[in-house]
Design a protein around this motif. Structure first.
Motif, PDB file in Angstrom:
ATOM      1  N   VAL A 120      50.289  37.981  46.905  1.00 23.65           N
ATOM      2  CA  VAL A 120      49.593  38.898  47.538  1.00 23.65           C
ATOM      3  C   VAL A 120      48.664  39.884  47.301  1.00 23.65           C
ATOM      4  CG1 VAL A 120      52.160  40.122  45.255  1.00 23.65           C
ATOM      5  CG2 VAL A 120      49.520  38.919  44.838  1.00 23.65           C
ATOM      6  N   ARG A 121      47.373  38.179  47.827  1.00 21.38           N
ATOM      7  CA  ARG A 121      46.581  38.419  48.131  1.00 21.38           C
ATOM      8  C   ARG A 121      45.556  38.376  49.425  1.00 21.38           C
ATOM      9  NH1 ARG A 121      44.717  32.508  45.225  1.00 21.38           N
ATOM     10  NH2 ARG A 121      46.164  32.173  46.729  1.00 21.38           N
ATOM     11  N   SER A 168      48.734  35.969  37.920  1.00 14.73           N
ATOM     12  CA  SER A 168      47.924  34.095  37.391  1.00 14.73           C
ATOM     13  C   SER A 168      47.735  34.576  35.943  1.00 14.73           C
ATOM     14  CB  SER A 168      47.429  34.294  38.515  1.00 14.73           C
ATOM     15  OG  SER A 168      46.813  32.631  38.371  1.00 14.73           O
ATOM     16  N   PHE A 169      48.114  33.261  35.167  1.00 14.33           N
ATOM     17  CA  PHE A 169      47.370  33.210  33.201  1.00 14.33           C
ATOM     18  C   PHE A 169      46.072  32.224  33.888  1.00 14.33           C
ATOM     19  CE2 PHE A 169      51.891  34.778  32.999  1.00 14.33           C
ATOM     20  CZ  PHE A 169      51.805  35.222  32.584  1.00 14.33           C
ATOM     21  N   GLN A 170      46.081  31.630  34.660  1.00 17.35           N
ATOM     22  CA  GLN A 170      45.542  30.019  35.108  1.00 17.35           C
ATOM     23  C   GLN A 170      44.468  30.472  36.350  1.00 17.35           C
ATOM     24  OE1 GLN A 170      44.489  28.208  32.739  1.00 17.35           O
ATOM     25  NE2 GLN A 170      46.078  28.011  31.408  1.00 17.35           N
ATOM     26  N   PRO A 171      43.291  29.628  36.746  1.00 14.14           N
ATOM     27  CA  PRO A 171      42.832  29.259  35.661  1.00 14.14           C
ATOM     28  C   PRO A 171      42.017  29.835  34.951  1.00 14.14           C
ATOM     29  CG  PRO A 171      41.604  28.788  37.502  1.00 14.14           C
ATOM     30  CD  PRO A 171      42.438  29.799  38.138  1.00 14.14           C
ATOM     31  N   THR A 199      41.324  34.325  38.811  1.00 14.57           N
ATOM     32  CA  THR A 199      42.734  35.154  38.245  1.00 14.57           C
ATOM     33  C   THR A 199      42.277  36.658  38.044  1.00 14.57           C
ATOM     34  OG1 THR A 199      41.575  35.413  36.249  1.00 14.57           O
ATOM     35  CG2 THR A 199      43.060  33.653  35.749  1.00 14.57           C
ATOM     36  N   TRP A 200      41.234  36.944  38.924  1.00  7.87           N
ATOM     37  CA  TRP A 200      40.595  38.673  38.777  1.00  7.87           C
ATOM     38  C   TRP A 200      41.319  38.808  40.135  1.00  7.87           C
ATOM     39  CZ3 TRP A 200      39.537  42.553  36.061  1.00  7.87           C
ATOM     40  CH2 TRP A 200      38.218  44.342  37.359  1.00  7.87           C
ATOM     41  N   ARG A 201      40.990  38.225  40.896  1.00  4.36           N
ATOM     42  CA  ARG A 201      41.448  37.864  42.630  1.00  4.36           C
ATOM     43  C   ARG A 201      42.850  38.533  43.085  1.00  4.36           C
ATOM     44  NH1 ARG A 201      37.062  33.697  44.547  1.00  4.36           N
ATOM     45  NH2 ARG A 201      35.139  35.388  44.517  1.00  4.36           N
ATOM     46  N   THR A 202      43.492  37.441  42.217  1.00  3.55           N
ATOM     47  CA  THR A 202      44.631  37.566  41.853  1.00  3.55           C
ATOM     48  C   THR A 202      45.621  38.308  41.477  1.00  3.55           C
ATOM     49  OG1 THR A 202      45.170  35.261  42.525  1.00  3.55           O
ATOM     50  CG2 THR A 202      47.136  36.640  41.986  1.00  3.55           C
ATOM     51  N   ASN A 203      44.981  39.097  39.961  1.00  2.00           N
ATOM     52  CA  ASN A 203      46.313  40.053  39.454  1.00  2.00           C
ATOM     53  C   ASN A 203      45.123  41.825  39.330  1.00  2.00           C
ATOM     54  OD1 ASN A 203      46.973  37.718  38.005  1.00  2.00           O
ATOM     55  ND2 ASN A 203      45.814  37.935  36.377  1.00  2.00           N
ATOM     56  N   VAL A 204      43.970  41.611  39.679  1.00  2.27           N
ATOM     57  CA  VAL A 204      43.903  42.751  40.280  1.00  2.27           C
ATOM     58  C   VAL A 204      43.292  43.160  41.213  1.00  2.27           C
ATOM     59  CG1 VAL A 204      41.433  44.233  39.594  1.00  2.27           C
ATOM     60  CG2 VAL A 204      42.018  43.162  37.968  1.00  2.27           C
ATOM     61  N   GLY A 205      42.621  42.400  42.288  1.00  2.00           N
ATOM     62  CA  GLY A 205      43.377  42.308  43.233  1.00  2.00           C
ATOM     63  C   GLY A 205      43.932  42.382  44.569  1.00  2.00           C
ATOM     64  N   GLY A 206      45.395  41.468  43.762  1.00  4.78           N
ATOM     65  CA  GLY A 206      46.879  41.547  44.606  1.00  4.78           C
ATOM     66  C   GLY A 206      47.126  42.461  43.861  1.00  4.78           C
ATOM     67  N   THR A 207      46.787  43.209  42.817  1.00  5.66           N
ATOM     68  CA  THR A 207      47.763  44.559  42.432  1.00  5.66           C
ATOM     69  C   THR A 207      46.961  45.764  43.228  1.00  5.66           C
ATOM     70  OG1 THR A 207      48.213  43.676  40.276  1.00  5.66           O
ATOM     71  CG2 THR A 207      48.051  46.353  40.650  1.00  5.66           C
ATOM     72  N   TYR A 235      42.606  46.830  33.151  1.00  7.14           N
ATOM     73  CA  TYR A 235      41.908  47.296  34.219  1.00  7.14           C
ATOM     74  C   TYR A 235      43.173  47.685  35.557  1.00  7.14           C
ATOM     75  CZ  TYR A 235      39.008  47.839  37.979  1.00  7.14           C
ATOM     76  OH  TYR A 235      37.909  48.625  38.686  1.00  7.14           O
ATOM     77  N   VAL A 236      44.211  46.876  35.233  1.00  2.00           N
ATOM     78  CA  VAL A 236      45.441  47.908  36.055  1.00  2.00           C
ATOM     79  C   VAL A 236      46.335  48.239  36.084  1.00  2.00           C
ATOM     80  CG1 VAL A 236      47.827  47.250  37.516  1.00  2.00           C
ATOM     81  CG2 VAL A 236      46.010  45.157  37.525  1.00  2.00           C
ATOM     82  N   GLU A 237      46.267  49.034  34.356  1.00  2.61           N
ATOM     83  CA  GLU A 237      46.598  50.574  33.520  1.00  2.61           C
ATOM     84  C   GLU A 237      46.085  51.228  34.612  1.00  2.61           C
ATOM     85  OE1 GLU A 237      49.661  51.027  31.893  1.00  2.61           O
ATOM     86  OE2 GLU A 237      49.823  49.202  31.622  1.00  2.61           O
ATOM     87  N   ARG A 238      44.688  51.304  34.894  1.00  2.99           N
ATOM     88  CA  ARG A 238      43.572  52.308  35.352  1.00  2.99           C
ATOM     89  C   ARG A 238      44.345  52.673  36.857  1.00  2.99           C
ATOM     90  NH1 ARG A 238      43.673  52.194  30.835  1.00  2.99           N
ATOM     91  NH2 ARG A 238      45.117  53.057  31.137  1.00  2.99           N
ATOM     92  N   LEU A 239      43.936  51.275  37.356  1.00  3.00           N
ATOM     93  CA  LEU A 239      44.705  51.758  38.596  1.00  3.00           C
ATOM     94  C   LEU A 239      45.864  51.949  39.038  1.00  3.00           C
ATOM     95  CD1 LEU A 239      43.867  47.520  40.568  1.00  3.00           C
ATOM     96  CD2 LEU A 239      42.500  49.550  40.462  1.00  3.00           C
TER      97      LEU A 239
END
Length: 353
Positions: free
Chosen positions: A51-52, A72-75, A82-90, A143-147
């Motif tokens: 997704v990135r 991503s839960f780690q690292p 994790t922000w790059r995957t979870n927020v940026g990816g979303t 944060y993703v809820e706001r997105l």
């Protein structure tokens, strides 16, 4: 109906694929994952994607529904990763859904998105979603809820569903969840389902859980039904100290929260566990969720009680059980891998939720 699932090989992903395969209205399933499984899965087209940086618009084109599970839960020691995957990816998933004209998006939110609560009165889906500031997982989910709020405002033509499940367990996820939260230094025998001499239990700790197969059914129902908005997902009963004693057949002793947090923090700073003390703080402040809306609008009821889920999972934890995908494989981790994660080396790729 064509459904595309990101994070399709993780704990939730494999259950969602099974539930989708059982839906007659679903005629095509694409399972996206960073690491493509070696074995085929009936009715599923595996696609290697991240997704990135993958071309998600092309992958989503022609889909009737996109289910976004990748997370991503780690690292945990490198929250920017994790922000790059979870927020940026979303963000990239949302952009691709809009560009490809996908009619519906179902997103894997979490009880962790909710703001703290002090009482035990169940909250519905209108409870604030500001998360817990001391844990990256909760901050990112909030944060993703706001997105999603912004996405819905800009793209009202897209049906958006937010699933907010409690803690999800199944046999196949035991090894993965040990790697993510406990680390390899916690002995298996500590989690056996037979009698323990005494189990320390943090005061006022209570939590909800759900078997992953039941959450898969909820996702499938949201695919084929014309629903939108958020849905709380959890099984009864709420697990508190008394319920844990009955379920596991153990005697517990109440331990002050500060004592437990001090122990967790010490283990974290010594790089003995991969889960930071902020997660423990967040756990103590999560609300109890009402699942009335999911039961009514999705016609969904958990088939496995929370007590049975906990008992089965701890037995699987003790046995070191794993699943059929790279994310869930029992042999995917170990002490060396844990040291890499704890020191912030490696583990930079997404872990499918």
């Amino acid at each position: 109906m064509r459904v595309v699932v990101t994070g399709a090989t993780g704990n939730v992903g494999i259950a969602v694929l099974d539930a989708l395969a059982a839906e007659p209205e679903v005629t095509s399933i694409a399972g996206l994952a960073r690491r493509r499984p070696d074995r085929e899965k009936a009715g599923v087209e595996w696609v290697s994607a991240d997704v990135r940086h993958s071309d998600l618009e092309t992958l989503f084109r022609g889909a009737d529904v996109v289910i976004h599970l990748a997370w991503s839960f780690q690292p945990t020691r490198q929250p920017l990763e994790t922000w790059r995957t979870n927020v940026g990816g979303t963000e990239r998933v949302l952009e691709a859904v809009a560009a490809a004209g996908v009619p519906a998006l179902i997103y894997a939110s979490s009880i962790g998105a909710y703001s703290p609560a002090t009482g035990d009165d169940p909250v519905d889906e209108t409870w604030p979603t500001e998360g817990w500031p001391g844990a990256s997982y909760m901050v990112e989910k909030a944060y993703v809820e706001r997105l999603l709020d912004l996405f819905e405002h800009r793209h009202g033509e897209c049906r958006v569903v937010r699933m907010r499940p409690a803690f999800l367990f199944q046999d196949a996820s035991a090894s993965e969840q040990r790697r993510l939260f406990a680390g390899p230094f916690v002995p298996n025998r500590l989690f056996r389902t037979g009698p323990l001499p005494l189990l320390p239990y943090p005061r006022r700790l209570r939590f909800q859980t759900l078997h992953t197969t039941d959450v898969g059914r909820a996702y499938a129902a949201a695919v084929v039904r014309d629903v939108h908005g958020a849905f709380n997902l959890a099984a009864d009963p709420v697990l508190d100290r008394a319920e844990v004693e009955r379920t596991l057949g153990v005697r517990t002793v109440a331990v002050p929260q500060r004592t437990v947090r001090t122990a967790v923090a010490a283990a974290w700073h010594l790089h003995l566990v991969p889960a930071n003390p902020g997660l423990f703080d967040a756990l103590l402040h999560l609300p109890v969720m009402s699942t009335r809306r999911a039961r009514a609008e999705l016609d969904w009821t958990p088939r496995i009680a929370a007590t049975d889920t906990l008992r089965q999972f701890l037995d699987a934890f003790r046995r070191g059980a794993g699943g059929p995908t790279p994310s869930l494989a029992a042999e995917a981790g170990g002490t060396a891998r844990h040291r890499e994660i704890s020191s912030g080396i490696g583990a930079r790729d997404p872990v499918d939720e």
